[in-house]
Write a protein that holds these residues in place. Structure first.
Motif, PDB file in Angstrom:
ATOM      1  N   ILE A   4       0.842  -1.197   0.000  1.00 19.67           N
ATOM      2  CA  ILE A   4       0.000   0.000   0.000  1.00 19.67           C
ATOM      3  C   ILE A   4       0.878   1.247   0.000  1.00 19.67           C
ATOM      4  N   ALA A   5       0.631   2.155  -0.949  1.00 24.05           N
ATOM      5  CA  ALA A   5       1.260   3.476  -0.951  1.00 24.05           C
ATOM      6  C   ALA A   5       0.304   4.447  -0.278  1.00 24.05           C
ATOM      7  N   ALA A   6       0.786   5.181   0.710  1.00 25.51           N
ATOM      8  CA  ALA A   6      -0.057   6.106   1.469  1.00 25.51           C
ATOM      9  C   ALA A   6       0.514   7.511   1.393  1.00 25.51           C
ATOM     10  N   LEU A   7      -0.359   8.473   1.116  1.00 22.64           N
ATOM     11  CA  LEU A   7       0.067   9.850   0.858  1.00 22.64           C
ATOM     12  C   LEU A   7      -1.041  10.797   1.270  1.00 22.64           C
ATOM     13  N   GLY A   8      -0.687  11.858   1.963  1.00 23.49           N
ATOM     14  CA  GLY A   8      -1.682  12.847   2.371  1.00 23.49           C
ATOM     15  C   GLY A   8      -1.272  14.259   2.011  1.00 23.49           C
ATOM     16  N   ASP A   9      -2.243  15.172   2.087  1.00 23.77           N
ATOM     17  CA  ASP A   9      -1.991  16.611   1.964  1.00 23.77           C
ATOM     18  C   ASP A   9      -1.407  16.995   0.607  1.00 23.77           C
ATOM     19  N   LEU A  10      -2.100  16.591  -0.444  1.00 27.09           N
ATOM     20  CA  LEU A  10      -1.695  16.977  -1.795  1.00 27.09           C
ATOM     21  C   LEU A  10      -1.909  18.465  -2.033  1.00 27.09           C
ATOM     22  N   HIS A  11      -2.986  19.012  -1.478  1.00 27.02           N
ATOM     23  CA  HIS A  11      -3.295  20.449  -1.588  1.00 27.02           C
ATOM     24  C   HIS A  11      -3.253  20.924  -3.040  1.00 27.02           C
ATOM     25  N   VAL A  12      -3.983  20.213  -3.889  1.00 22.57           N
ATOM     26  CA  VAL A  12      -4.031  20.597  -5.306  1.00 22.57           C
ATOM     27  C   VAL A  12      -4.654  21.982  -5.439  1.00 22.57           C
ATOM     28  N   LYS A  13      -3.968  22.859  -6.174  1.00 27.28           N
ATOM     29  CA  LYS A  13      -4.413  24.248  -6.354  1.00 27.28           C
ATOM     30  C   LYS A  13      -4.834  24.477  -7.804  1.00 27.28           C
ATOM     31  N   GLU A  14      -5.742  25.405  -7.975  1.00 21.81           N
ATOM     32  CA  GLU A  14      -6.252  25.723  -9.304  1.00 21.81           C
ATOM     33  C   GLU A  14      -5.246  26.523 -10.119  1.00 21.81           C
ATOM     34  N   ASP A  15      -4.466  27.369  -9.453  1.00 22.45           N
ATOM     35  CA  ASP A  15      -3.613  28.318 -10.165  1.00 22.45           C
ATOM     36  C   ASP A  15      -2.127  27.978 -10.086  1.00 22.45           C
ATOM     37  N   VAL A  16      -1.801  26.755  -9.625  1.00 21.06           N
ATOM     38  CA  VAL A  16      -0.398  26.334  -9.541  1.00 21.06           C
ATOM     39  C   VAL A  16      -0.200  25.152 -10.489  1.00 21.06           C
ATOM     40  N   PRO A  17       0.700  25.287 -11.457  1.00 19.23           N
ATOM     41  CA  PRO A  17       0.841  24.252 -12.489  1.00 19.23           C
ATOM     42  C   PRO A  17       1.624  23.023 -12.032  1.00 19.23           C
ATOM     43  N   ALA A  18       1.341  22.536 -10.833  1.00 18.37           N
ATOM     44  CA  ALA A  18       1.988  21.312 -10.351  1.00 18.37           C
ATOM     45  C   ALA A  18       1.122  20.124 -10.738  1.00 18.37           C
ATOM     46  N   SER A  19       1.764  19.003 -11.026  1.00 21.43           N
ATOM     47  CA  SER A  19       1.026  17.811 -11.427  1.00 21.43           C
ATOM     48  C   SER A  19       1.535  16.608 -10.647  1.00 21.43           C
ATOM     49  N   TYR A  20       0.586  15.744 -10.259  1.00 25.14           N
ATOM     50  CA  TYR A  20       0.935  14.495  -9.585  1.00 25.14           C
ATOM     51  C   TYR A  20       0.881  13.314 -10.548  1.00 25.14           C
ATOM     52  N   ARG A  21       0.708  13.595 -11.822  1.00 29.69           N
ATOM     53  CA  ARG A  21       0.529  12.521 -12.797  1.00 29.69           C
ATOM     54  C   ARG A  21       1.716  11.548 -12.786  1.00 29.69           C
ATOM     55  N   ASP A  22       2.920  12.071 -12.851  1.00 28.28           N
ATOM     56  CA  ASP A  22       4.101  11.200 -12.875  1.00 28.28           C
ATOM     57  C   ASP A  22       4.238  10.422 -11.569  1.00 28.28           C
ATOM     58  N   LEU A  23       3.932  11.092 -10.442  1.00 26.62           N
ATOM     59  CA  LEU A  23       4.024  10.409  -9.149  1.00 26.62           C
ATOM     60  C   LEU A  23       3.018   9.271  -9.072  1.00 26.62           C
ATOM     61  N   PHE A  24       1.800   9.502  -9.555  1.00 26.09           N
ATOM     62  CA  PHE A  24       0.791   8.436  -9.536  1.00 26.09           C
ATOM     63  C   PHE A  24       1.201   7.278 -10.444  1.00 26.09           C
ATOM     64  N   GLY A  25       1.831   7.601 -11.548  1.00 27.41           N
ATOM     65  CA  GLY A  25       2.339   6.537 -12.416  1.00 27.41           C
ATOM     66  C   GLY A  25       3.398   5.705 -11.721  1.00 27.41           C
ATOM     67  N   GLU A  26       4.290   6.389 -11.001  1.00 27.97           N
ATOM     68  CA  GLU A  26       5.330   5.686 -10.230  1.00 27.97           C
ATOM     69  C   GLU A  26       4.704   4.803  -9.160  1.00 27.97           C
ATOM     70  N   ILE A  27       3.742   5.354  -8.440  1.00 32.46           N
ATOM     71  CA  ILE A  27       3.088   4.592  -7.374  1.00 32.46           C
ATOM     72  C   ILE A  27       2.412   3.349  -7.940  1.00 32.46           C
ATOM     73  N   SER A  28       1.845   3.453  -9.131  1.00 30.54           N
ATOM     74  CA  SER A  28       1.186   2.302  -9.748  1.00 30.54           C
ATOM     75  C   SER A  28       2.157   1.158  -9.999  1.00 30.54           C
ATOM     76  N   ARG A  29       3.418   1.499 -10.203  1.00 30.58           N
ATOM     77  CA  ARG A  29       4.431   0.459 -10.426  1.00 30.58           C
ATOM     78  C   ARG A  29       4.976  -0.086  -9.109  1.00 30.58           C
ATOM     79  N   GLU A  30       4.845   0.678  -8.021  1.00 33.55           N
ATOM     80  CA  GLU A  30       5.457   0.316  -6.741  1.00 33.55           C
ATOM     81  C   GLU A  30       4.489  -0.328  -5.755  1.00 33.55           C
TER      82      GLU A  30
END
Length: 240
Positions: A10-36
């Protein structure tokens, strides 16, 4: 789903705090987690201001996640009073959001509530005085009772409790002591210790400590994104 012969990763992660006006992406991290890992658990504060658009951005990133996703909301997800829409968007994206419920995945029961404030140990706030204090304590008790009801639904011998607020003071150590009562409640740990629990994860305390135990011995992990993890990644890996 049927029990697997080995542990569930199990991969566990909290406090992503996704913002509307900040161009940060968790896409690559989620892809990594899917492999791990076999399952991703999100421990609240998925959005920064509880805005539907923030939830939509997260939902887009979650398309890169090829494993089951279980989560709870955090206090930030309630900020704009749009939590029902946030839940709808994330559930449509496949997230199994828990709010006093449990779900079983490959022999592990996942139990989730947001939790609430109230303090720890002998400093836990009691229901005395002004109606506002009594209302606050009543909400803390209500969240604990919802956790208990959800725990009673678990048939599996292995169970992971997913919270946003902390159930123990040990994993908020590092935060200013003055705000400890606002970071969680021992009432949650009291409920957890009535059941057989493999592990507990929470977020919320960005400057807290990674690991602790309930008075009854259940391992507790603060998986807020900001907390250093043993694997050096923003997410923790637990095997249950």
């Amino acid at each position: 789903m049927a029990d697997r012969t080995g542990p569930l990763k199990i991969a566990a992660l909290g406090d992503l705090h996704v913002k509307e006006d900040v161009p940060a992406s968790y896409r690559d991290l989620f892809g990594e987690i899917s492999r791990e890992a076999d399952v991703l658990v999100l421990a609240g504060d998925l959005t920064d201001l509880g805005l539907p658009r923030e939830a939509e951005i997260l939902a887009e990133d979650l398309r890169a996640c090829a494993i089951p996703v279980v989560g709870v909301l955090g206090n930030h997800d309630y900020e704009s009073d749009a939590q029902e829409e946030v839940c709808r968007i994330l559930r449509q994206a496949g997230v199994r959001l828990l709010d006093g419920q449990s779900v079983e995945i490959e022999g592990v029961g996942f139990v989730g509530v947001k939790g609430f404030v109230g303090g720890f140990g002998r400093f836990t706030l009691g229901s005395f005085g002004e109606p506002a204090i009594k209302a606050l304590v009543a909400e803390s008790v209500r969240e604990a009772m919802r956790l208990e009801n959800a725990m009673r639904q678990v048939a599996s011998r292995r169970a992971l409790v997913v919270l946003h607020y902390a159930p123990i003071a040990e994993t908020v150590a590092g935060e200013p002591p003055e705000i400890f009562p606002f970071l969680g409640s021992s009432r949650l740990a009291e409920i957890i210790d009535r059941f057989e629990v493999s592990a507990v994860v929470h977020g919320h305390a960005h400057r807290g400590a990674y690991e602790g135990r309930t008075p009854g011995g259940a391992p507790v992990y603060n998986v807020a994104r900001h907390i250093p993890k043993p694997n050096g990644r923003p997410y923790a890996i637990l095997e249950i």
